[in-house]
Motif scaffolding. Structure first.
Motif, PDB file in Angstrom:
ATOM      1  N   VAL A   1      -2.164  -7.662  -5.927  1.00 49.48           N
ATOM      2  CA  VAL A   1      -1.353  -7.252  -7.085  1.00 49.48           C
ATOM      3  C   VAL A   1      -2.075  -6.129  -7.831  1.00 49.48           C
ATOM      4  O   VAL A   1      -1.462  -5.126  -8.203  1.00 49.48           O
ATOM      5  N   ARG A   2      -3.361  -6.287  -8.004  1.00 48.33           N
ATOM      6  CA  ARG A   2      -4.136  -5.272  -8.733  1.00 48.33           C
ATOM      7  C   ARG A   2      -4.043  -3.904  -8.066  1.00 48.33           C
ATOM      8  O   ARG A   2      -3.919  -2.874  -8.731  1.00 48.33           O
ATOM      9  N   VAL A   3      -4.082  -3.875  -6.755  1.00 47.00           N
ATOM     10  CA  VAL A   3      -4.065  -2.607  -6.027  1.00 47.00           C
ATOM     11  C   VAL A   3      -2.653  -2.056  -5.869  1.00 47.00           C
ATOM     12  O   VAL A   3      -2.429  -0.852  -5.991  1.00 47.00           O
ATOM     13  N   LEU A   4      -1.669  -2.916  -5.619  1.00 50.14           N
ATOM     14  CA  LEU A   4      -0.334  -2.436  -5.259  1.00 50.14           C
ATOM     15  C   LEU A   4       0.645  -2.326  -6.423  1.00 50.14           C
ATOM     16  O   LEU A   4       1.603  -1.563  -6.348  1.00 50.14           O
ATOM     17  N   ASP A   5       0.431  -3.076  -7.476  1.00 52.88           N
ATOM     18  CA  ASP A   5       1.358  -3.039  -8.608  1.00 52.88           C
ATOM     19  C   ASP A   5       1.388  -1.638  -9.221  1.00 52.88           C
ATOM     20  O   ASP A   5       0.350  -1.003  -9.405  1.00 52.88           O
ATOM     21  N   GLY A   6       2.583  -1.150  -9.484  1.00 52.20           N
ATOM     22  CA  GLY A   6       2.737   0.169 -10.097  1.00 52.20           C
ATOM     23  C   GLY A   6       2.746   1.310  -9.106  1.00 52.20           C
ATOM     24  O   GLY A   6       2.773   2.476  -9.507  1.00 52.20           O
ATOM     25  N   GLU A   7       2.735   0.997  -7.828  1.00 48.56           N
ATOM     26  CA  GLU A   7       2.760   2.026  -6.785  1.00 48.56           C
ATOM     27  C   GLU A   7       4.176   2.199  -6.237  1.00 48.56           C
ATOM     28  O   GLU A   7       4.997   1.277  -6.294  1.00 48.56           O
ATOM     29  N   SER A   8       4.448   3.352  -5.669  1.00 47.63           N
ATOM     30  CA  SER A   8       5.759   3.598  -5.069  1.00 47.63           C
ATOM     31  C   SER A   8       5.881   2.780  -3.784  1.00 47.63           C
ATOM     32  O   SER A   8       4.874   2.491  -3.122  1.00 47.63           O
ATOM     33  N   PRO A   9       7.103   2.406  -3.429  1.00 48.56           N
ATOM     34  CA  PRO A   9       7.297   1.667  -2.173  1.00 48.56           C
ATOM     35  C   PRO A   9       6.707   2.405  -0.971  1.00 48.56           C
ATOM     36  O   PRO A   9       6.073   1.789  -0.112  1.00 48.56           O
ATOM     37  N   ASP A  10       6.888   3.718  -0.910  1.00 49.21           N
ATOM     38  CA  ASP A  10       6.365   4.483   0.223  1.00 49.21           C
ATOM     39  C   ASP A  10       4.836   4.420   0.277  1.00 49.21           C
ATOM     40  O   ASP A  10       4.256   4.284   1.354  1.00 49.21           O
ATOM     41  N   SER A  11       4.174   4.511  -0.872  1.00 47.50           N
ATOM     42  CA  SER A  11       2.712   4.411  -0.906  1.00 47.50           C
ATOM     43  C   SER A  11       2.251   3.045  -0.425  1.00 47.50           C
ATOM     44  O   SER A  11       1.264   2.932   0.306  1.00 47.50           O
ATOM     45  N   ILE A  12       2.958   2.009  -0.826  1.00 47.54           N
ATOM     46  CA  ILE A  12       2.607   0.649  -0.412  1.00 47.54           C
ATOM     47  C   ILE A  12       2.772   0.487   1.092  1.00 47.54           C
ATOM     48  O   ILE A  12       1.910  -0.079   1.769  1.00 47.54           O
ATOM     49  N   LEU A  13       3.848   1.026   1.619  1.00 42.93           N
ATOM     50  CA  LEU A  13       4.089   0.902   3.057  1.00 42.93           C
ATOM     51  C   LEU A  13       3.045   1.650   3.873  1.00 42.93           C
ATOM     52  O   LEU A  13       2.713   1.243   4.986  1.00 42.93           O
ATOM     53  N   GLN A  14       2.521   2.735   3.338  1.00 43.96           N
ATOM     54  CA  GLN A  14       1.523   3.525   4.049  1.00 43.96           C
ATOM     55  C   GLN A  14       0.089   3.036   3.796  1.00 43.96           C
ATOM     56  O   GLN A  14      -0.835   3.469   4.471  1.00 43.96           O
ATOM     57  N   ALA A  15      -0.065   2.121   2.848  1.00 43.91           N
ATOM     58  CA  ALA A  15      -1.397   1.664   2.456  1.00 43.91           C
ATOM     59  C   ALA A  15      -2.094   0.925   3.592  1.00 43.91           C
ATOM     60  O   ALA A  15      -1.498   0.103   4.276  1.00 43.91           O
ATOM     61  N   ASP A  16      -3.357   1.244   3.754  1.00 41.27           N
ATOM     62  CA  ASP A  16      -4.203   0.536   4.709  1.00 41.27           C
ATOM     63  C   ASP A  16      -4.719  -0.711   3.997  1.00 41.27           C
ATOM     64  O   ASP A  16      -5.518  -0.619   3.070  1.00 41.27           O
ATOM     65  N   MET A  17      -4.231  -1.857   4.437  1.00 40.66           N
ATOM     66  CA  MET A  17      -4.571  -3.108   3.770  1.00 40.66           C
ATOM     67  C   MET A  17      -5.880  -3.697   4.282  1.00 40.66           C
ATOM     68  O   MET A  17      -6.278  -4.771   3.862  1.00 40.66           O
ATOM     69  N   SER A  18      -6.543  -2.998   5.177  1.00 36.86           N
ATOM     70  CA  SER A  18      -7.797  -3.520   5.704  1.00 36.86           C
ATOM     71  C   SER A  18      -8.914  -3.492   4.653  1.00 36.86           C
ATOM     72  O   SER A  18      -9.991  -4.024   4.893  1.00 36.86           O
ATOM     73  N   PHE A  19      -8.640  -2.908   3.491  1.00 42.49           N
ATOM     74  CA  PHE A  19      -9.641  -2.915   2.430  1.00 42.49           C
ATOM     75  C   PHE A  19     -10.057  -4.342   2.103  1.00 42.49           C
ATOM     76  O   PHE A  19     -11.180  -4.587   1.666  1.00 42.49           O
TER      77      PHE A  19
END
Length: 138
Positions: free
Chosen positions: A85-103
């Motif tokens: 939630v901390r990382v993804l909240d407030g982001e655009s849907p496209d940014s979330i879909l492209q985000a590398d979640m391996s962090f």
């Protein structure tokens, strides 16, 4: 702050803790600071299926960005979803879909989790991306 900067900040904060139990305490603290989801919103359609603990996830889309609300009946699980939630909240849907979640692997937490809890992290990431997909540009 963009998504990459939020990931970097989170990893930097976790890097202050050299002992994995301290990292868990920090994550549990993040979960405690996550606003509780009202009981009437903790419905079956918001449950993330496959998690050992009950985890509810709700998402809304407003002004071009996603907003997430999450809760769990387990403090460590609530802390784990709070990371996303901390990382993804407030982001655009496209940014979330492209985000590398391996962090999440870089946090060092996954290697100390039981396999069912480690799997829950993947389920959480998938569900958050799924909610974003509903609002992504074509």
């Amino acid at each position: 702050m963009d998504l990459e900067a939020k990931k970097a900040e989170l990893l930097e904060e976790l890097g202050f803790f050299h002992d994995w139990t301290e990292r868990y305490e920090y994550v549990i603290g993040l979960g405690k600071s996550l606003p509780a989801m009202p009981k009437e919103q903790q419905t079956a359609d918001k449950l993330i299926k496959g998690c050992q603990s009950q985890v509810w996830l709700d998402a809304s889309y407003e002004d071009g960005v996603m907003h997430y609300q999450a809760d769990s009946d387990s403090l460590i699980t609530k802390g784990m979803i709070a990371l996303f939630v901390r990382v993804l909240d407030g982001e655009s849907p496209d940014s979330i879909l492209q985000a590398d979640m391996s962090f999440i692997d870089e946090t060092g937490l996954k290697e100390h989790l039981a396999p069912t809890r480690a799997n829950a992290l993947n389920l959480m990431a998938t569900q958050m991306k799924q909610r974003a997909l509903e609002h992504a540009s074509a």
